[in-house]
Design an enzyme around this catalytic site. Structure first.
Site, PDB file in Angstrom:
ATOM      1  N   ILE A 111       0.721  -1.297   0.083  1.00 48.19           N
ATOM      2  CA  ILE A 111      -0.054  -0.017   0.162  1.00 48.19           C
ATOM      3  C   ILE A 111       0.895   1.169  -0.006  1.00 48.19           C
ATOM      4  O   ILE A 111       1.800   1.483   0.826  1.00 48.19           O
ATOM      5  CB  ILE A 111      -0.902   0.020   1.274  1.00 48.19           C
ATOM      6  CG1 ILE A 111      -2.109  -1.170   1.171  1.00 48.19           C
ATOM      7  CG2 ILE A 111      -1.732   1.368   1.289  1.00 48.19           C
ATOM      8  CD1 ILE A 111      -2.841  -1.160   2.408  1.00 48.19           C
ATOM      9  N   CYS A 112       0.813   2.137  -1.000  1.00 47.35           N
ATOM     10  CA  CYS A 112       1.305   3.339  -0.852  1.00 47.35           C
ATOM     11  C   CYS A 112       2.967   3.126  -1.193  1.00 47.35           C
ATOM     12  O   CYS A 112       3.287   2.173  -1.767  1.00 47.35           O
ATOM     13  CB  CYS A 112       1.262   4.260   0.284  1.00 47.35           C
ATOM     14  SG  CYS A 112       1.762   6.067  -0.027  1.00 47.35           S
ATOM     15  N   THR A 113       3.846   3.621  -0.207  1.00 50.25           N
ATOM     16  CA  THR A 113       5.087   3.467  -0.298  1.00 50.25           C
ATOM     17  C   THR A 113       5.551   2.357   0.520  1.00 50.25           C
ATOM     18  O   THR A 113       6.796   2.017   0.572  1.00 50.25           O
ATOM     19  CB  THR A 113       5.780   4.694   0.466  1.00 50.25           C
ATOM     20  OG1 THR A 113       5.366   5.037   1.895  1.00 50.25           O
ATOM     21  CG2 THR A 113       5.623   6.096  -0.531  1.00 50.25           C
TER      22      THR A 113
END
Length: 329
Positions: A111-113
């Site tokens: 998720i995301c970074t």
């Protein structure tokens, strides 16, 4: 618990609390038609010890790396305690060992970074992936072997999937529910979370750019108009005329707002209609193609193979294996 898909969410030091809790909320709202749970979600750490979130509070867990080894899906939320990953610093040894214990074939999701953790572990080398657009330049410099696509909300590269940001993580969780259990289950989970079951376009629509003047026309009403006419051969000229714009202005403004061209957007919407019909009805493929606006079964087959890598018949067999239409095909 028999039959439940097991999901392990890895809490790292400096984890973002919202992203850490999101999978439990989304997958926890995924139920079968009879109300039965579809997933078992476990939050764990690499060593079984508590971690401190980036909000400053301590997160205690009841599981360690054994949860990763037992999971069908492993989800890695972002952490703000490892900025050195973008400077080629190695992962902590305990984390390396925990990731090494994941069974081959396990679905791994960031998720995301959280994608930086997967990239630092070498899991994304030679594979398509995405990350938050604001981190994309640094990510590309740090991990040149990753085939980064910074324009999309998420990337499905088989057993490894990556999402672009916070809300894109929700999109990806719902996508996984849909892949596992079909549109109806994903839609039920989305309604309980009060979020759309899918979003149009990619990250381009969220990248920081000057805000248009309030008087500038948008394409919103035209998109709504087009959605009511997907079965019809709507042309780009008709869309621009409805929006009362020139073709050039309409195309530019549409791409700015949605992140894709009008033709690409129409194809995505028509594929969505076709998928829903294939999952929920026994309509002949020709009729599915007509109602979705593809005109012919051959056109539908070509678009589904290009976008999804599967034919309409094979797709229906996946979600309706016992249906008369699937059996007769």
């Amino acid at each position: 618990m028999t039959g439940l898909r097991r999901i392990a969410v890895l809490a790292l030091e400096g984890v973002a609390p919202f992203e850490l809790g999101m999978p439990s909320r989304v997958f926890g709202n995924a139920h079968a038609e009879d109300g039965g749970a579809l997933y078992e979600v476990t939050v764990c750490t690499a060593d079984g010890l508590p971690v401190t979130s980036d909000a400053g509070f301590t997160i205690g867990v009841t599981a360690g790396p054994e949860a990763l080894a037992a999971a069908d899906t492993v989800i890695v939320p972002p952490t703000h305690a490892m900025p050195g990953l973008l400077r080629a610093e190695p992962l902590p040894p305990a984390l390396v060992d925990a990731l090494a214990g994941i069974r081959p074939g396990t679905r791994i999701v960031s998720i995301c970074t959280g994608s930086e953790v997967l990239a630092a572990a070498g899991l994304l080398d030679g594979r398509r992936a995405t990350t938050h657009w604001a981190h994309a330049p640094e990510f590309q410099r740090a991990f040149p072997r990753v085939l980064l696509d910074e324009d999309v909300l998420f990337v499905d590269d088989g057993d490894i999937l990556t999402s672009a940001g916070v809300a894109a993580g929700i999109d990806l969780c719902l996508y996984l529910i849909r892949a596992d259990h079909g549109t109806a289950a994903a839609n039920r989970a989305a309604r309980l979370c009060v979020v759309p079951p899918w979003r149009d376009g990619g990250q381009a629509q969220y990248i920081d750019r000057p805000v248009p003047e309030p008087t500038v026309a948008t394409t919103t009403a035209t998109r709504a108009w087009a959605l009511e006419r997907l079965a019809e051969p709507v042309t780009l000229a008709e869309l621009a005329a409805h929006a009362r714009m020139s073709l050039r202005t309409f195309t530019r403004r549409f791409r700015d707002e949605v992140g894709m061209t009008p033709v690409q957007w129409l194809t995505v919407q028509r594929l969505e209609v076709a998928r829903q019909l294939l999952e929920s009805s026994d309509l002949p493929i020709d009729l599915v193609a007509h109602r979705a606006g593809f005109g012919s079964a051959n056109s539908l087959r070509q678009h589904m193979r290009t976008a999804l890598g599967i034919s309409p018949i094979a797709y229906r067999r996946t979600y309706r294996p016992g249906s008369p239409a699937a059996a007769a095909a």
